[in-house]
Design an enzyme around this catalytic site. Structure first.
Site, mmCIF file in Angstrom:
data_model
loop_
_atom_site.group_PDB
_atom_site.id
_atom_site.type_symbol
_atom_site.label_atom_id
_atom_site.label_comp_id
_atom_site.label_asym_id
_atom_site.label_seq_id
_atom_site.Cartn_x
_atom_site.Cartn_y
_atom_site.Cartn_z
ATOM 1 N N LYS A 13 1.220 -1.826 0.274
ATOM 2 C CA LYS A 13 -0.355 -0.128 0.122
ATOM 3 C C LYS A 13 0.983 1.011 -0.263
ATOM 4 O O LYS A 13 0.427 2.001 -0.483
ATOM 5 C CB LYS A 13 -1.066 0.269 1.081
ATOM 6 C CG LYS A 13 -1.883 -0.786 1.053
ATOM 7 C CD LYS A 13 -3.260 -0.710 2.039
ATOM 8 C CE LYS A 13 -2.794 -1.052 3.959
ATOM 9 N NZ LYS A 13 -2.238 -2.229 4.309
ATOM 10 N N ARG A 88 -10.064 1.401 10.354
ATOM 11 C CA ARG A 88 -10.122 -0.152 10.355
ATOM 12 C C ARG A 88 -11.406 -0.854 11.333
ATOM 13 O O ARG A 88 -11.191 -2.150 11.453
ATOM 14 C CB ARG A 88 -8.887 -0.130 11.848
ATOM 15 C CG ARG A 88 -7.076 0.116 11.321
ATOM 16 C CD ARG A 88 -6.928 -0.930 10.234
ATOM 17 N NE ARG A 88 -5.737 -1.062 9.733
ATOM 18 C CZ ARG A 88 -4.290 -0.700 10.191
ATOM 19 N NH1 ARG A 88 -4.196 -0.671 11.007
ATOM 20 N NH2 ARG A 88 -4.030 -0.617 8.998
ATOM 21 N N ARG A 122 12.867 -9.982 3.158
ATOM 22 C CA ARG A 122 12.660 -8.722 3.867
ATOM 23 C C ARG A 122 13.652 -8.802 5.227
ATOM 24 O O ARG A 122 13.936 -9.631 5.887
ATOM 25 C CB ARG A 122 11.645 -8.221 4.789
ATOM 26 C CG ARG A 122 11.304 -6.962 3.789
ATOM 27 C CD ARG A 122 10.530 -6.191 3.936
ATOM 28 N NE ARG A 122 9.578 -5.594 3.258
ATOM 29 C CZ ARG A 122 7.790 -5.246 3.857
ATOM 30 N NH1 ARG A 122 7.669 -5.227 5.205
ATOM 31 N NH2 ARG A 122 6.806 -5.481 2.597
ATOM 32 N N ARG A 155 13.512 -8.698 10.545
ATOM 33 C CA ARG A 155 13.050 -8.492 12.075
ATOM 34 C C ARG A 155 12.011 -9.788 12.478
ATOM 35 O O ARG A 155 11.042 -10.420 11.793
ATOM 36 C CB ARG A 155 12.044 -6.667 11.567
ATOM 37 C CG ARG A 155 12.272 -5.507 12.067
ATOM 38 C CD ARG A 155 11.595 -4.214 11.161
ATOM 39 N NE ARG A 155 10.353 -4.448 11.624
ATOM 40 C CZ ARG A 155 9.987 -4.053 10.940
ATOM 41 N NH1 ARG A 155 10.101 -2.475 9.701
ATOM 42 N NH2 ARG A 155 8.234 -4.014 11.322
ATOM 43 N N ARG A 166 -0.368 -11.887 11.768
ATOM 44 C CA ARG A 166 -1.304 -10.623 11.040
ATOM 45 C C ARG A 166 -1.794 -10.940 10.618
ATOM 46 O O ARG A 166 -3.179 -10.241 10.381
ATOM 47 C CB ARG A 166 0.526 -9.296 10.935
ATOM 48 C CG ARG A 166 1.310 -9.822 11.440
ATOM 49 C CD ARG A 166 2.534 -8.985 11.350
ATOM 50 N NE ARG A 166 2.363 -7.441 10.754
ATOM 51 C CZ ARG A 166 3.416 -6.699 9.926
ATOM 52 N NH1 ARG A 166 4.941 -7.253 10.246
ATOM 53 N NH2 ARG A 166 3.750 -6.193 9.653
#
Ligand SMILES: [Zn+2]
Length: 214
Positions: A13, A88, A122, A155, A166
């Site tokens: 996004k 949200r 990542r 991370r 998530r």
């Protein structure tokens, strides 16, 4: 044109917002950034938000709504905006339809396994913060930052099991919001299942909708 971005973490996004913001000359507003700025500036709202965040609680709708509403009243938003991270919840969406009508909600869709690969690949430099991707943007030497020779790490919120969770939380939480916006005819589904080199295919789908509003 008042645009809202929907889609799971890792769908890209932020990247699409940057491109659209330049193209249509309207600001991108990230609710995460609004939180951080308010906390840093120690405004009344900022102090409240800090209290919730530091105790691990969700920031209540009333606070989020107030923060977003006042940001959208600033002069740079008069021709429109791209909003990321709001609404949200259904009450947030309902409030927004009252104070600042949404023209379109771009809903970026990609399969879970694609998102998993994007996020869990990542790597972040532990020294300078530069971001790499094991497949899409690998460093010259495995595990070492090209810029500063710092060590690249994954991370903790980008580990596969955490990402999976998530995604589950995202779907659970936003499903009613998407349903609400879809019912009033505002949702445009955008197929975001393209590699980064073919991002223009994703932007072209957005353009198709946005040009009708321009
Ligand atoms: Zn580095």
């Amino acid at each position: 044109m008042n645009i809202v971005l929907l889609g799971p973490p890792g769908v890209g996004k932020g990247t699409y917002a940057g491109v659209l913001s330049k193209k249509y000359q309207i600001p991108t507003i990230s609710v995460g950034d609004l939180f951080r700025t308010a906390i840093k500036k120690q405004t009344e709202l900022g102090k409240k938000i800090k209290g919730y965040v530091s105790s691990g609680e969700l920031v209540p709708d009333t606070v989020v709504i107030e923060l977003v509403k006042s940001r959208l009243e600033e002069p740079d938003c008069k021709n429109g905006y791209i909003l990321d991270g709001y609404p949200r919840t259904v009450p947030q969406a309902e409030a927004m339809m009252k104070f600042n009508k949404i023209d379109i909600a771009l809903n970026f869709v990609a399969p879970d396994n694609v998102i998993m690969e994007r996020i869990s690949g990542r790597r972040t430099c532990s020294k300078c913060g530069a971001i790499y991707h094991v497949k899409n943007m690998p460093p010259t030497i495995d595990g070492i930052c090209d810029r500063c020779t710092g060590r690249l790490v994954q991370r903790s919120d980008e580990k596969p099991e955490v990402v999976q969770n998530r995604l589950v939380v995202y779907r659970e939480k936003t499903k009613p919001v998407i349903e609400y916006l879809r019912k009033i005819g505002l949702v445009a589904d955008i197929d975001a299942d393209y590699p980064i080199e073919e991002m223009d295919k994703i932007i072209a789908q957005c353009d198709k909708y946005l040009q009708k509003l321009a």
